[in-house]
Design a protein around this motif. Structure first.
Motif, short mmCIF file in Angstrom:
data_model
loop_
_atom_site.label_atom_id
_atom_site.label_comp_id
_atom_site.label_asym_id
_atom_site.label_seq_id
_atom_site.Cartn_x
_atom_site.Cartn_y
_atom_site.Cartn_z
N ALA A 152 0.83 -1.21 0.00
CA ALA A 152 0.00 0.00 0.00
C ALA A 152 0.87 1.26 0.00
CB ALA A 152 -0.94 0.00 1.20
N LEU A 153 1.95 1.22 0.76
CA LEU A 153 2.85 2.37 0.79
C LEU A 153 3.51 2.59 -0.56
CD1 LEU A 153 4.01 4.59 2.55
CD2 LEU A 153 5.83 3.02 3.23
N ARG A 154 3.93 1.50 -1.21
CA ARG A 154 4.52 1.63 -2.56
C ARG A 154 3.49 2.20 -3.55
NH1 ARG A 154 7.66 -2.86 -1.04
NH2 ARG A 154 6.02 -4.34 -1.54
N ASP B 60 3.62 5.73 -5.60
CA ASP B 60 3.41 5.79 -7.05
C ASP B 60 2.37 6.86 -7.39
OD1 ASP B 60 3.73 4.79 -9.80
OD2 ASP B 60 1.66 4.09 -9.54
N VAL B 61 1.28 6.91 -6.61
CA VAL B 61 0.25 7.92 -6.83
C VAL B 61 0.85 9.32 -6.68
CG1 VAL B 61 -1.84 8.95 -5.82
CG2 VAL B 61 -1.74 6.48 -6.24
N VAL B 62 1.60 9.53 -5.60
CA VAL B 62 2.20 10.84 -5.35
C VAL B 62 3.15 11.22 -6.48
CG1 VAL B 62 3.76 12.12 -3.82
CG2 VAL B 62 1.92 10.71 -2.85
N ARG B 63 3.98 10.28 -6.90
CA ARG B 63 4.92 10.53 -7.99
C ARG B 63 4.19 10.94 -9.27
NH1 ARG B 63 8.08 6.88 -6.53
NH2 ARG B 63 6.88 5.13 -7.34
N LEU C 156 -6.74 15.89 -15.84
CA LEU C 156 -7.48 16.30 -14.65
C LEU C 156 -8.35 15.18 -14.08
CD1 LEU C 156 -8.31 18.44 -12.61
CD2 LEU C 156 -10.05 19.19 -14.24
N ASP C 157 -9.16 14.54 -14.90
CA ASP C 157 -10.05 13.48 -14.39
C ASP C 157 -9.25 12.35 -13.76
OD1 ASP C 157 -12.34 14.82 -15.11
OD2 ASP C 157 -12.59 13.73 -17.01
N GLU C 158 -8.17 11.96 -14.39
CA GLU C 158 -7.33 10.91 -13.84
C GLU C 158 -6.65 11.38 -12.55
OE1 GLU C 158 -3.68 7.90 -15.04
OE2 GLU C 158 -4.60 9.13 -16.60
N SER C 159 -6.28 12.66 -12.49
CA SER C 159 -5.68 13.22 -11.28
C SER C 159 -6.64 13.11 -10.11
CB SER C 159 -5.30 14.69 -11.48
OG SER C 159 -4.25 14.82 -12.38
N ILE C 160 -7.91 13.40 -10.35
CA ILE C 160 -8.91 13.31 -9.29
C ILE C 160 -9.05 11.88 -8.82
CG2 ILE C 160 -11.37 13.58 -8.77
CD1 ILE C 160 -11.30 16.01 -10.74
N ASN C 161 -9.10 10.94 -9.77
CA ASN C 161 -9.19 9.52 -9.41
C ASN C 161 -7.95 9.07 -8.64
OD1 ASN C 161 -11.68 9.26 -10.66
ND2 ASN C 161 -10.81 8.56 -12.58
N GLU D 192 -8.14 10.40 -5.07
CA GLU D 192 -9.07 9.61 -4.27
C GLU D 192 -8.44 8.28 -3.86
OE1 GLU D 192 -12.43 9.43 -6.91
OE2 GLU D 192 -13.35 11.22 -6.05
N ARG D 193 -7.77 7.63 -4.79
CA ARG D 193 -7.10 6.36 -4.48
C ARG D 193 -5.98 6.60 -3.47
NH1 ARG D 193 -6.71 1.20 -5.62
NH2 ARG D 193 -4.70 0.17 -5.79
N GLY D 194 -5.26 7.68 -3.64
CA GLY D 194 -4.19 8.01 -2.70
C GLY D 194 -4.71 8.20 -1.29
N GLU D 195 -5.84 8.84 -1.16
CA GLU D 195 -6.44 9.05 0.17
C GLU D 195 -6.85 7.71 0.79
OE1 GLU D 195 -7.78 10.63 3.70
OE2 GLU D 195 -6.34 11.37 2.23
N LYS D 196 -7.42 6.82 -0.02
CA LYS D 196 -7.79 5.49 0.49
C LYS D 196 -6.55 4.70 0.90
CE LYS D 196 -12.04 5.24 -2.20
NZ LYS D 196 -12.68 4.68 -3.38
N LEU D 197 -5.49 4.81 0.11
CA LEU D 197 -4.24 4.13 0.46
C LEU D 197 -3.65 4.70 1.75
CD1 LEU D 197 -2.75 3.96 -3.14
CD2 LEU D 197 -3.19 1.97 -1.68
#
Length: 82
Positions: free
Chosen positions: A16-18, A22-25, A34-39, A42-47
């Motif tokens: 999950a940390l990896r 990856d999301v942050v990078r 933009l749409d993918e950035s929002i997704n 959201e995934r980053g917050e869940k992680l």
């Protein structure tokens, strides 16, 4: 770890940390629409929430290990404090 179909609840802390890294990078790279950035956000917050829950569970287990016979902690420090 860029697979967004993986069930976050099934990931180990390390995986999950990896995935979060990856999301942050990808977000910091600025090349994501933009749409993918929002997704991704959201995934980053869940992680992040998943990682925090795993850390909280680990801290709880450690506190139980160091508890004395009366159930009171012998000594504890906030996880990650220096």
């Amino acid at each position: 770890m860029g697979d967004t179909t993986v069930d976050i609840s099934q990931l180990s802390f390390e995986d999950a940390l990896r995935a979060l890294e990856d999301v942050v990078r990808r977000l910091e790279g600025g090349e994501v629409p933009l749409d993918e950035s929002i997704n991704l956000y959201e995934r980053g917050e869940k992680l992040r929430q998943h990682c925090q829950a795993r850390l909280d569970a680990a801290q709880s287990r450690i506190e139980k290990i160091v508890a004395g016979p009366d159930g009171e902690a012998k000594s504890t420090e906030t996880f990650g404090s220096e």
